[in-house]
Design a protein around this motif. Structure first.
Motif, PDB file in Angstrom:
ATOM      1  N   ASN A  32       0.806  -1.214   0.000  1.00  0.00           N
ATOM      2  CA  ASN A  32       0.000   0.000   0.000  1.00  0.00           C
ATOM      3  C   ASN A  32       0.843   1.269   0.000  1.00  0.00           C
ATOM      4  OD1 ASN A  32      -2.470  -1.404   0.036  1.00  0.00           O
ATOM      5  ND2 ASN A  32      -2.411  -1.575   2.275  1.00  0.00           N
ATOM      6  N   SER A  33       1.939   1.246   0.737  1.00  0.00           N
ATOM      7  CA  SER A  33       2.798   2.413   0.791  1.00  0.00           C
ATOM      8  C   SER A  33       4.241   1.991   0.999  1.00  0.00           C
ATOM      9  CB  SER A  33       2.365   3.373   1.904  1.00  0.00           C
ATOM     10  OG  SER A  33       2.551   2.794   3.179  1.00  0.00           O
ATOM     11  N   GLN A  50       7.971   9.216   1.476  1.00  0.00           N
ATOM     12  CA  GLN A  50       7.037   8.117   1.332  1.00  0.00           C
ATOM     13  C   GLN A  50       6.330   8.198  -0.010  1.00  0.00           C
ATOM     14  OE1 GLN A  50       4.447   8.730   4.741  1.00  0.00           O
ATOM     15  NE2 GLN A  50       2.978   9.882   3.516  1.00  0.00           N
ATOM     16  N   SER A  96      10.736   1.023   4.800  1.00  0.00           N
ATOM     17  CA  SER A  96       9.531   0.537   5.442  1.00  0.00           C
ATOM     18  C   SER A  96       8.398   0.484   4.428  1.00  0.00           C
ATOM     19  CB  SER A  96       9.145   1.447   6.609  1.00  0.00           C
ATOM     20  OG  SER A  96       7.984   0.981   7.263  1.00  0.00           O
ATOM     21  N   THR A  98       4.093  -0.926   3.893  1.00  0.00           N
ATOM     22  CA  THR A  98       2.862  -1.408   4.513  1.00  0.00           C
ATOM     23  C   THR A  98       2.059  -2.209   3.507  1.00  0.00           C
ATOM     24  OG1 THR A  98       1.615   0.597   3.958  1.00  0.00           O
ATOM     25  CG2 THR A  98       2.728   0.546   6.096  1.00  0.00           C
ATOM     26  N   ASP A  99       1.390  -3.256   4.002  1.00  0.00           N
ATOM     27  CA  ASP A  99       0.376  -3.939   3.221  1.00  0.00           C
ATOM     28  C   ASP A  99      -0.938  -3.825   3.987  1.00  0.00           C
ATOM     29  OD1 ASP A  99       1.585  -7.331   4.016  1.00  0.00           O
ATOM     30  OD2 ASP A  99       0.540  -5.857   5.248  1.00  0.00           O
ATOM     31  N   ALA A 102       0.092  -4.972   8.050  1.00  0.00           N
ATOM     32  CA  ALA A 102       1.137  -4.515   8.956  1.00  0.00           C
ATOM     33  C   ALA A 102       2.126  -3.601   8.254  1.00  0.00           C
ATOM     34  CB  ALA A 102       1.878  -5.713   9.549  1.00  0.00           C
ATOM     35  N   ARG A 103       3.007  -3.012   9.060  1.00  0.00           N
ATOM     36  CA  ARG A 103       4.156  -2.268   8.571  1.00  0.00           C
ATOM     37  C   ARG A 103       5.401  -3.130   8.764  1.00  0.00           C
ATOM     38  NH1 ARG A 103       5.699   2.752   7.187  1.00  0.00           N
ATOM     39  NH2 ARG A 103       3.640   3.647   7.634  1.00  0.00           N
ATOM     40  N   TYR A 104       6.276  -3.149   7.765  1.00  0.00           N
ATOM     41  CA  TYR A 104       7.494  -3.946   7.786  1.00  0.00           C
ATOM     42  C   TYR A 104       8.705  -3.039   7.645  1.00  0.00           C
ATOM     43  CZ  TYR A 104       3.986  -7.479   6.694  1.00  0.00           C
ATOM     44  OH  TYR A 104       2.864  -8.273   6.711  1.00  0.00           O
TER      45      TYR A 104
END
Length: 115
Positions: A32-33, A50, A96, A98-99, A102-104
């Motif tokens: 997503n981001s 971002q 970093s 996100t899906d 979660a954030r990874y």
């Protein structure tokens, strides 16, 4: 889950450039981001840049005009081009993403800018 592996950190003189890369373990089409953060010694971690899935970008004030975040779909990677580097840019830089769940975070890569 998404695993992230960063590369490109180095020692560079003020005014120089670096390109950081963050390789994802799966297609970034599901992400997503995407973002880059940094943490300098004794400081809080802060957002650098971002990008959303649609391609929209946002930059911290200190990064705007000098740094560019980009996506490389063929390599499932998100890059950060850094130009006109300053000693204050010295930090560990983290990728970093996100899906939907979660954030990874990546492991971080050290950028050192000498005066």
């Amino acid at each position: 889950q998404v695993q992230l592996v960063e590369s490109g950190g180095d020692v560079v003189q003020a005014g120089g450039s670096l390109r950081l890369s963050c390789a994802a373990s799966r297609s970034i089409s599901t992400i997503n981001s995407m973002a880059w953060y940094r943490q300098a010694p004794g400081k809080q971690r802060e957002l650098v840049a971002q990008m959303t899935r649609s391609g929209g970008t946002m930059y911290a004030v200190f990064a705007k005009g000098r740094f560019t975040i980009s996506r490389d779909g063929a390599k499932n990677a998100v890059d950060l081009q850094m130009n006109s580097l300053k000693p204050d840019d010295t930090a560990v830089y983290y990728c970093s993403v996100t899906d939907s769940s979660a954030r990874y975070w990546g492991q971080g890569t050290q950028v050192t800018v000498s005066s």
